[in-house]
Design a protein around this motif. Structure first.
Motif, PDB file in Angstrom:
ATOM      1  N   VAL A 110       0.746  -1.412  -0.181  1.00 37.10           N
ATOM      2  CA  VAL A 110      -0.196  -0.257   0.159  1.00 37.10           C
ATOM      3  C   VAL A 110       0.793   0.780   0.224  1.00 37.10           C
ATOM      4  CG1 VAL A 110      -1.777   1.068   1.357  1.00 37.10           C
ATOM      5  CG2 VAL A 110      -2.245  -1.011   0.712  1.00 37.10           C
ATOM      6  N   LEU A 111       1.694   1.818   1.242  1.00 37.36           N
ATOM      7  CA  LEU A 111       2.774   2.578   0.859  1.00 37.36           C
ATOM      8  C   LEU A 111       3.737   2.385  -0.614  1.00 37.36           C
ATOM      9  CD1 LEU A 111       3.915   2.943   4.491  1.00 37.36           C
ATOM     10  CD2 LEU A 111       1.973   4.006   3.466  1.00 37.36           C
ATOM     11  N   ALA A 112       4.457   1.173  -0.522  1.00 41.51           N
ATOM     12  CA  ALA A 112       4.891   1.168  -2.253  1.00 41.51           C
ATOM     13  C   ALA A 112       4.104   1.928  -3.581  1.00 41.51           C
ATOM     14  CB  ALA A 112       5.179  -0.006  -1.914  1.00 41.51           C
ATOM     15  N   ALA A 113       2.883   1.651  -3.735  1.00 45.10           N
ATOM     16  CA  ALA A 113       2.169   2.099  -4.487  1.00 45.10           C
ATOM     17  C   ALA A 113       1.662   3.432  -4.337  1.00 45.10           C
ATOM     18  CB  ALA A 113       0.280   1.367  -4.548  1.00 45.10           C
ATOM     19  N   ALA A 114       1.475   3.722  -3.096  1.00 41.46           N
ATOM     20  CA  ALA A 114       1.657   5.794  -2.920  1.00 41.46           C
ATOM     21  C   ALA A 114       2.221   5.975  -3.463  1.00 41.46           C
ATOM     22  CB  ALA A 114       1.082   5.815  -0.760  1.00 41.46           C
ATOM     23  N   GLY A 115       4.110   5.504  -3.196  1.00 39.72           N
ATOM     24  CA  GLY A 115       4.691   6.242  -2.959  1.00 39.72           C
ATOM     25  C   GLY A 115       4.894   6.370  -4.968  1.00 39.72           C
ATOM     26  N   GLY A 116       4.482   4.987  -5.447  1.00 35.96           N
ATOM     27  CA  GLY A 116       4.819   5.187  -7.120  1.00 35.96           C
ATOM     28  C   GLY A 116       3.694   5.466  -7.670  1.00 35.96           C
ATOM     29  N   VAL A 117       2.204   6.593  -7.050  1.00 37.98           N
ATOM     30  CA  VAL A 117       2.009   7.399  -7.531  1.00 37.98           C
ATOM     31  C   VAL A 117       1.764   8.892  -7.123  1.00 37.98           C
ATOM     32  CG1 VAL A 117      -0.511   8.470  -7.305  1.00 37.98           C
ATOM     33  CG2 VAL A 117      -0.596   5.640  -7.241  1.00 37.98           C
ATOM     34  N   ALA A 118       2.788   8.998  -6.013  1.00 35.24           N
ATOM     35  CA  ALA A 118       2.731  10.616  -5.569  1.00 35.24           C
ATOM     36  C   ALA A 118       4.355  11.219  -6.384  1.00 35.24           C
ATOM     37  CB  ALA A 118       3.287  10.530  -4.335  1.00 35.24           C
ATOM     38  N   VAL A 119       5.462  10.556  -6.402  1.00 33.63           N
ATOM     39  CA  VAL A 119       6.619  10.645  -6.713  1.00 33.63           C
ATOM     40  C   VAL A 119       6.067  11.300  -8.676  1.00 33.63           C
ATOM     41  CG1 VAL A 119       8.966   9.912  -7.035  1.00 33.63           C
ATOM     42  CG2 VAL A 119       7.866   9.433  -5.026  1.00 33.63           C
ATOM     43  N   PRO A 120       5.952  10.824  -8.933  1.00 35.58           N
ATOM     44  CA  PRO A 120       5.836  10.326 -10.453  1.00 35.58           C
ATOM     45  C   PRO A 120       4.710  11.839 -10.828  1.00 35.58           C
ATOM     46  CG  PRO A 120       5.158   8.089  -9.921  1.00 35.58           C
ATOM     47  CD  PRO A 120       5.554   8.252  -8.702  1.00 35.58           C
ATOM     48  N   ALA A 121       4.117  12.254 -10.048  1.00 34.07           N
ATOM     49  CA  ALA A 121       2.926  13.252 -10.046  1.00 34.07           C
ATOM     50  C   ALA A 121       3.713  14.231  -9.693  1.00 34.07           C
ATOM     51  CB  ALA A 121       1.415  13.142  -9.419  1.00 34.07           C
ATOM     52  N   VAL A 122       4.822  14.428  -8.903  1.00 34.65           N
ATOM     53  CA  VAL A 122       5.440  15.736  -8.723  1.00 34.65           C
ATOM     54  C   VAL A 122       6.332  16.183  -9.238  1.00 34.65           C
ATOM     55  CG1 VAL A 122       6.876  16.166  -7.069  1.00 34.65           C
ATOM     56  CG2 VAL A 122       5.156  15.544  -5.752  1.00 34.65           C
ATOM     57  N   LEU A 123       7.306  14.639 -10.359  1.00 32.78           N
ATOM     58  CA  LEU A 123       7.544  15.016 -11.116  1.00 32.78           C
ATOM     59  C   LEU A 123       7.368  15.336 -12.290  1.00 32.78           C
ATOM     60  CD1 LEU A 123      10.607  11.438 -10.735  1.00 32.78           C
ATOM     61  CD2 LEU A 123      10.808  14.245 -10.123  1.00 32.78           C
ATOM     62  N   TYR A 124       5.979  14.571 -13.177  1.00 36.10           N
ATOM     63  CA  TYR A 124       5.140  15.463 -13.922  1.00 36.10           C
ATOM     64  C   TYR A 124       5.141  16.847 -13.556  1.00 36.10           C
ATOM     65  CZ  TYR A 124       1.637  16.256 -17.418  1.00 36.10           C
ATOM     66  OH  TYR A 124       0.755  17.144 -18.459  1.00 36.10           O
ATOM     67  N   ALA A 125       4.461  17.497 -12.719  1.00 38.66           N
ATOM     68  CA  ALA A 125       4.182  18.550 -12.307  1.00 38.66           C
ATOM     69  C   ALA A 125       5.265  19.628 -12.745  1.00 38.66           C
ATOM     70  CB  ALA A 125       3.537  18.537 -10.806  1.00 38.66           C
ATOM     71  N   LEU A 126       6.400  19.181 -11.914  1.00 33.47           N
ATOM     72  CA  LEU A 126       8.179  19.857 -11.994  1.00 33.47           C
ATOM     73  C   LEU A 126       8.052  20.329 -12.929  1.00 33.47           C
ATOM     74  CD1 LEU A 126      10.045  18.844  -8.716  1.00 33.47           C
ATOM     75  CD2 LEU A 126       9.021  20.933  -8.927  1.00 33.47           C
ATOM     76  N   ILE A 127       8.327  19.006 -13.937  1.00 32.40           N
ATOM     77  CA  ILE A 127       8.515  19.647 -15.327  1.00 32.40           C
ATOM     78  C   ILE A 127       8.147  21.034 -16.257  1.00 32.40           C
ATOM     79  CG2 ILE A 127       8.505  18.346 -17.755  1.00 32.40           C
ATOM     80  CD1 ILE A 127       9.563  16.335 -16.176  1.00 32.40           C
ATOM     81  N   ASN A 128       6.291  20.182 -16.042  1.00 32.47           N
ATOM     82  CA  ASN A 128       5.377  21.228 -15.975  1.00 32.47           C
ATOM     83  C   ASN A 128       4.623  22.625 -16.397  1.00 32.47           C
ATOM     84  OD1 ASN A 128       4.495  20.078 -19.016  1.00 32.47           O
ATOM     85  ND2 ASN A 128       4.625  17.920 -18.086  1.00 32.47           N
ATOM     86  N   GLY A 137      -2.719  19.734 -15.727  1.00 24.59           N
ATOM     87  CA  GLY A 137      -3.875  18.952 -15.237  1.00 24.59           C
ATOM     88  C   GLY A 137      -3.197  17.604 -15.712  1.00 24.59           C
ATOM     89  N   GLY A 138      -2.581  17.229 -16.077  1.00 26.29           N
ATOM     90  CA  GLY A 138      -2.529  16.020 -16.382  1.00 26.29           C
ATOM     91  C   GLY A 138      -1.460  15.046 -15.498  1.00 26.29           C
ATOM     92  N   TRP A 139      -1.449  15.148 -14.423  1.00 28.77           N
ATOM     93  CA  TRP A 139      -0.100  15.594 -13.248  1.00 28.77           C
ATOM     94  C   TRP A 139      -0.534  13.987 -12.711  1.00 28.77           C
ATOM     95  CZ3 TRP A 139      -3.086  13.554  -8.753  1.00 28.77           C
ATOM     96  CH2 TRP A 139      -4.174  13.847  -8.572  1.00 28.77           C
ATOM     97  N   ALA A 140      -1.608  13.410 -13.173  1.00 25.33           N
ATOM     98  CA  ALA A 140      -2.205  11.989 -12.653  1.00 25.33           C
ATOM     99  C   ALA A 140      -1.927  11.237 -13.494  1.00 25.33           C
ATOM    100  CB  ALA A 140      -3.725  11.785 -12.452  1.00 25.33           C
ATOM    101  N   ILE A 141      -1.206  11.056 -14.829  1.00 23.15           N
ATOM    102  CA  ILE A 141      -1.757  10.859 -15.920  1.00 23.15           C
ATOM    103  C   ILE A 141      -0.525   9.108 -15.711  1.00 23.15           C
ATOM    104  CG2 ILE A 141      -0.385   9.959 -18.581  1.00 23.15           C
ATOM    105  CD1 ILE A 141      -1.731  13.060 -19.447  1.00 23.15           C
ATOM    106  N   PRO A 142       0.846   9.672 -15.159  1.00 24.95           N
ATOM    107  CA  PRO A 142       1.134   7.901 -14.792  1.00 24.95           C
ATOM    108  C   PRO A 142       1.736   7.565 -13.479  1.00 24.95           C
ATOM    109  CG  PRO A 142       2.901  10.645 -14.366  1.00 24.95           C
ATOM    110  CD  PRO A 142       1.432  10.973 -14.786  1.00 24.95           C
TER     111      PRO A 142
END
Length: 444
Positions: A110-128, A137-142
């Motif tokens: 559960v925590l691994a999945a949460a980390g696997g959602v949160a970090v990609p969302a942050v990276l996408y948001a920083l790049i865009n 608005g596509g932050w949740a795509i990955p």
């Protein structure tokens, strides 16, 4: 929590997970075929036929009750509801009767999945960050790992990997699908029409009563009650579709209402399969063999425009964000969260495993396809240039993640194969390998 994570589970649970993985891997190869066909059609002289078929409307609106959708929308809103029903059913089974009913074991994926959602969302948001608000608005795509594709890769290169790793990947993918579903419900719902949700309560209550009391009070056995539950589920889906909440959420809600354990009446009759097991047995082939591949056929097709079009698409901030998030973000998020658990919880990996094993699984977690394509369409709309960039990035990143994970895990697979050859497993009189009782794990 025990002093080891990703340790061996019970024999019964390992057998169940192995069977699920086998079925999902077959679905993964069908999904791959549908994707390849879609890409060929979208970049061939039959391009106009393909996109015309995707945009063909079927159904009929009744007043403001919306049931006229394009084939692409029927696939995304309708067929994927079946996929999410199965995901919800599997998640409930894991936490009710699976090894993950133990909170200590459940915490890790559960925590691994949460980390696997949160970090990609942050990276996408920083790049865009400096892009348009629509791109941001596509932050949740990955967010989600594609179960079928990831399991198909694992089936090819991970034949000798410990069962705990395969269980971890399956549970991780199911949990981050659930997180993605919550994201869709919270951030991709609009123009809520509460009265349709209130109307949906009526068939939901009837559905729940039949699911729980059908055998005892209505003389319905698990093998036949689904004939009644199916049309009720269709009514719930249609009401959710018109409520403003994405219709796939209906699949999860319906799954959570299915009882997992066989009731007393079923056991007294000598039957061992409860309704959840019957539903999973009937729905999984439909989901893996038809629903998800058809969705992929209509969603994965994108006119790339040759090499120049491909490189131009991948240079867009949206595409860069998705690729970095899936290939790097998933690895960082999943591995990092698992590592933190070992530090904060004062636990260690199972002695049979190394951190390179977790890293390889985390790489496969970057295979984002089905749910990623869905969220891209919800973020940017079918046919938009942003959606095309996102599709190309999702496909490319998924291939890169599959290659990276395969390179890591194939070497580990050879390592575990050598161990198996050196230490042949003895069998108990009950047919359960001794390894499942060495650490006190029971088969029943």
């Amino acid at each position: 929590m025990s002093n080891a994570i990703l340790s061996r589970g019970s024999h019964r649970e390992t057998t169940r997970i192995t069977e699920i993985l086998r079925k999902e891997s077959v679905g993964g190869f069908i999904l791959l075929g549908a994707t390849v066909v879609a890409l060929i059609l979208a970049n061939s002289p039959l391009q106009s036929f393909y996109f015309g078929l995707r945009d063909t409307y079927l159904g009929q609106d009744i007043g403001d009750f919306h049931l006229k959708l394009s084939l692409g929308h029927w696939a995304a809103d309708g067929l994927l509801a079946v996929f999410f029903f199965l995901a919800g059913l599997e998640l409930k089974k894991e936490f009710v009767v699976g090894d993950l009913r133990n909170p200590g074991k459940a915490l890790v994926p559960v925590l691994a999945a949460a980390g696997g959602v949160a970090v990609p969302a942050v990276l996408y948001a920083l790049i865009n960050l400096n892009s348009s608000s629509e791109a941001l608005g596509g932050w949740a795509i990955p967010a989600a790992t594609d179960i079928a594709f990831a399991v198909a890769v694992l089936a090819v290169i991970g034949t000798h990997l410990p069962a705990a790793l395969r269980t971890f990947l399956l549970t991780l993918a199911v949990v981050d699908d659930l997180i993605a579903i919550v994201i869709i419900a919270l951030f991709y719902s609009s123009d809520l029409k509460i009265h349709y949700l209130l109307w949906a309560l009526i068939p939901l209550v009837v559905y729940a009563l039949i699911a729980r009391l059908g055998e005892r009070h209505f003389h319905l056995n698990p093998a036949s009650s689904w004939f009644i539950l199916l049309p009720l589920g269709g009514v719930v889906w249609a009401l959710f579709l018109n409520s403003g909440i994405h219709a796939t959420i209906a699949g999860v809600v319906l799954a959570f209402l299915i009882p997992v354990r066989p009731n007393r009446h079923t056991e007294q009759a000598g039957a061992h399969a409860g309704l959840a097991e019957v539903m999973e047995h009937r729905v999984r082939p439909i989901s893996a063999g038809f629903c998800v591949p058809v969705f992929a056929f209509f969603s994965a097709g994108v006119a790339i425009g040759g090499w120049n079009g491909f490189t131009e698409a991948l240079s867009q901030p949206i595409a860069v964000g998705i690729m970095v998030a899936l290939v790097c973000g998933k690895v960082i998020g999943i591995t990092g969260a698992t590592w933190l658990i070992t530090r904060l919880g004062k636990v260690n990996l199972d002695p049979d495993l190394k951190w390179i094993d977790v890293l390889g699984l985390a790489s496969l977690g970057g295979i984002g396809f089905t749910v990623s394509l869905l969220i891209a369409e919800l973020s940017f709309g079918i046919g938009s240039s942003y959606n095309d960039y996102a599709k190309i990035a999702i496909l490319t990143a998924s291939v890169l993640a599959a290659i990276l994970g395969s390179l890591i895990l194939s070497s580990r697979n050879r390592h575990f194969k050598k161990i198996e050859e050196k230490e042949k497993i003895d069998q108990n009189d009950d047919g359960v390998p001794d390894v499942f009782t060495d650490d006190g794990a029971k088969s029943h």
